[in-house]
Write a protein that holds these residues in place. Structure first.
Motif, PDB file in Angstrom:
ATOM      1  N   HIS A  78      -3.164   8.303   9.917  1.00  0.00           N
ATOM      2  CA  HIS A  78      -2.775   9.537  10.592  1.00  0.00           C
ATOM      3  C   HIS A  78      -1.289   9.851  10.451  1.00  0.00           C
ATOM      4  CE1 HIS A  78      -6.670  10.349  12.325  1.00  0.00           C
ATOM      5  NE2 HIS A  78      -6.763   9.094  12.725  1.00  0.00           N
ATOM      6  N   LEU A  79      -0.476   8.836  10.187  1.00  0.00           N
ATOM      7  CA  LEU A  79       0.941   9.081   9.946  1.00  0.00           C
ATOM      8  C   LEU A  79       1.183   9.622   8.543  1.00  0.00           C
ATOM      9  CD1 LEU A  79       2.498   5.871  11.538  1.00  0.00           C
ATOM     10  CD2 LEU A  79       2.827   8.218  12.344  1.00  0.00           C
ATOM     11  N   GLY A  80       0.305   9.282   7.605  1.00  0.00           N
ATOM     12  CA  GLY A  80       0.508   9.692   6.220  1.00  0.00           C
ATOM     13  C   GLY A  80       1.314   8.671   5.440  1.00  0.00           C
ATOM     14  N   THR A  81       2.237   7.990   6.104  1.00  0.00           N
ATOM     15  CA  THR A  81       3.040   6.933   5.494  1.00  0.00           C
ATOM     16  C   THR A  81       3.101   5.779   6.493  1.00  0.00           C
ATOM     17  OG1 THR A  81       5.074   7.886   6.385  1.00  0.00           O
ATOM     18  CG2 THR A  81       4.468   8.513   4.139  1.00  0.00           C
ATOM     19  N   PRO A  82       3.254   4.553   5.993  1.00  0.00           N
ATOM     20  CA  PRO A  82       3.329   3.415   6.916  1.00  0.00           C
ATOM     21  C   PRO A  82       4.540   3.515   7.848  1.00  0.00           C
ATOM     22  CG  PRO A  82       2.893   2.659   4.688  1.00  0.00           C
ATOM     23  CD  PRO A  82       3.239   4.120   4.595  1.00  0.00           C
ATOM     24  N   ALA A  83       4.346   3.128   9.093  1.00  0.00           N
ATOM     25  CA  ALA A  83       5.463   3.015  10.010  1.00  0.00           C
ATOM     26  C   ALA A  83       6.201   1.713   9.746  1.00  0.00           C
ATOM     27  CB  ALA A  83       4.959   3.046  11.472  1.00  0.00           C
ATOM     28  N   CYS A  84       7.417   1.619  10.264  1.00  0.00           N
ATOM     29  CA  CYS A  84       8.206   0.398  10.140  1.00  0.00           C
ATOM     30  C   CYS A  84       7.670  -0.607  11.156  1.00  0.00           C
ATOM     31  CB  CYS A  84       9.681   0.711  10.381  1.00  0.00           C
ATOM     32  SG  CYS A  84      10.766  -0.681  10.097  1.00  0.00           S
ATOM     33  N   VAL A  85       6.730  -1.445  10.732  1.00  0.00           N
ATOM     34  CA  VAL A  85       5.958  -2.239  11.693  1.00  0.00           C
ATOM     35  C   VAL A  85       6.651  -3.546  12.037  1.00  0.00           C
ATOM     36  CG1 VAL A  85       3.798  -1.246  10.924  1.00  0.00           C
ATOM     37  CG2 VAL A  85       4.608  -3.326   9.845  1.00  0.00           C
ATOM     38  N   PRO A  86       6.532  -3.991  13.292  1.00  0.00           N
ATOM     39  CA  PRO A  86       7.050  -5.295  13.673  1.00  0.00           C
ATOM     40  C   PRO A  86       6.098  -6.400  13.269  1.00  0.00           C
ATOM     41  CG  PRO A  86       6.068  -4.230  15.578  1.00  0.00           C
ATOM     42  CD  PRO A  86       5.981  -3.256  14.422  1.00  0.00           C
ATOM     43  N   ALA A  87       6.560  -7.641  13.362  1.00  0.00           N
ATOM     44  CA  ALA A  87       5.745  -8.778  12.953  1.00  0.00           C
ATOM     45  C   ALA A  87       4.589  -9.014  13.925  1.00  0.00           C
ATOM     46  CB  ALA A  87       6.605 -10.031  12.857  1.00  0.00           C
ATOM     47  N   THR A  88       4.777  -8.734  15.221  1.00  0.00           N
ATOM     48  CA  THR A  88       3.733  -9.011  16.196  1.00  0.00           C
ATOM     49  C   THR A  88       2.665  -7.942  16.200  1.00  0.00           C
ATOM     50  OG1 THR A  88       5.162  -7.983  17.850  1.00  0.00           O
ATOM     51  CG2 THR A  88       5.140 -10.385  17.717  1.00  0.00           C
TER      52      THR A  88
END
Length: 256
Positions: free
Chosen positions: A246-256
């Motif tokens: 739904h974002l279209g691009t990956p979010a800057c995801v945390p490790a947890t």
């Protein structure tokens, strides 16, 4: 307690009758001029707002130490009467509500991840009080030293966000409208919903999905977190797939 009440003379000239006070958090800030900032605020009553904080960068401004990320604020926001269609409102004042720990390390990264999701998925002026409350509860959980607690808090927030924005299917029903059953495993597909798990899915037990759905229906975030704790890894992979879709691009995801 720090507070700021109209730290700039130009702010004081705005019509006071048009100001509204709301609980808020700073999601993002940009330089606007040598002395002022543009802020994206997440507010309980008005949703996401863009405001100008005039004079906030001046060394003597009372706003300067208050406008920090992840700290609850009581913000007074107004829009100049001369420009009824303005997208950017004016921050008349802000008061720090106190009590929240400053995030650092991995918790800080997770906090910015939450802010990025809100910035990208929420339109302006679309209030979500339940999501605001979930955000307020999630931030201190991120600061907990127990990684299981912070991971469950992240999963619960992602679930509430997807539900509030209309992107989360019913977790007690399959895409075919069949009932989810305890003792079986299911996959969550973007744009489709729940299906019996296949080797390509990140399987989540039916009993976990049923517990999450019941807690979401009752608006009980603590129960959502508890239900997420045992299956945090599987839920993380499933929910991130939906969020990225739904974002279209990956979010800057945390490790947890």
């Amino acid at each position: 307690m720090s507070n700021a009440r109209g730290g700039d003379a130009s702010t004081a000239k705005l019509p006071r009758s048009r100001a509204a006070t709301t609980a808020a958090y700073v999601l993002h800030r940009y330089d606007w001029s040598e002395t002022s900032l543009i802020l994206d605020l997440f507010t309980r009553e008005q949703g996401r707002l863009t405001v100008v904080a005039k004079g906030a960068k001046r060394p003597y401004s009372q706003l300067r130490p208050v406008l920090l990320p992840f700290q609850g604020l009581l913000a007074s926001v107004s829009r100049p009467s001369r420009d009824e269609n303005a997208e950017v409102s004016t921050l008349r004042g802000a008061e720090w509500l106190g009590g929240a720990p400053m995030l650092s390390g991995a918790a800080l990264f997770s906090g910015f991840y939450l802010n990025e999701l809100l910035m990208k998925l929420l339109p302006r002026h679309d209030p979500h009080p339940l999501l605001f409350d979930a955000y307020a509860v999630t931030l201190p959980a991120l600061a907990q030293p127990d990684e299981w607690v912070s991971a469950a808090a992240l999963r619960a927030f992602e679930l509430v966000l997807l539900r509030e924005t209309g992107f989360l299917p019913q977790l007690d029903r399959l895409s075919t409208q069949g009932a989810v059953q305890a003792g079986k495993a299911y996959g969550l597909r973007p744009g489709l919903g729940l299906i019996p798990a296949t080797p390509d899915d990140h399987p989540v037990p039916g009993e976990t999905l049923l517990a999450i759905q019941a807690a979401l229906t009752e608006g009980d975030l603590a129960r959502v977190q508890y239900a997420c704790a045992a299956q945090s890894t599987a839920l993380k992979l499933s929910l991130r797939t939906v969020l990225h879709y739904h974002l279209g691009t990956p979010a800057c995801v945390p490790a947890t």
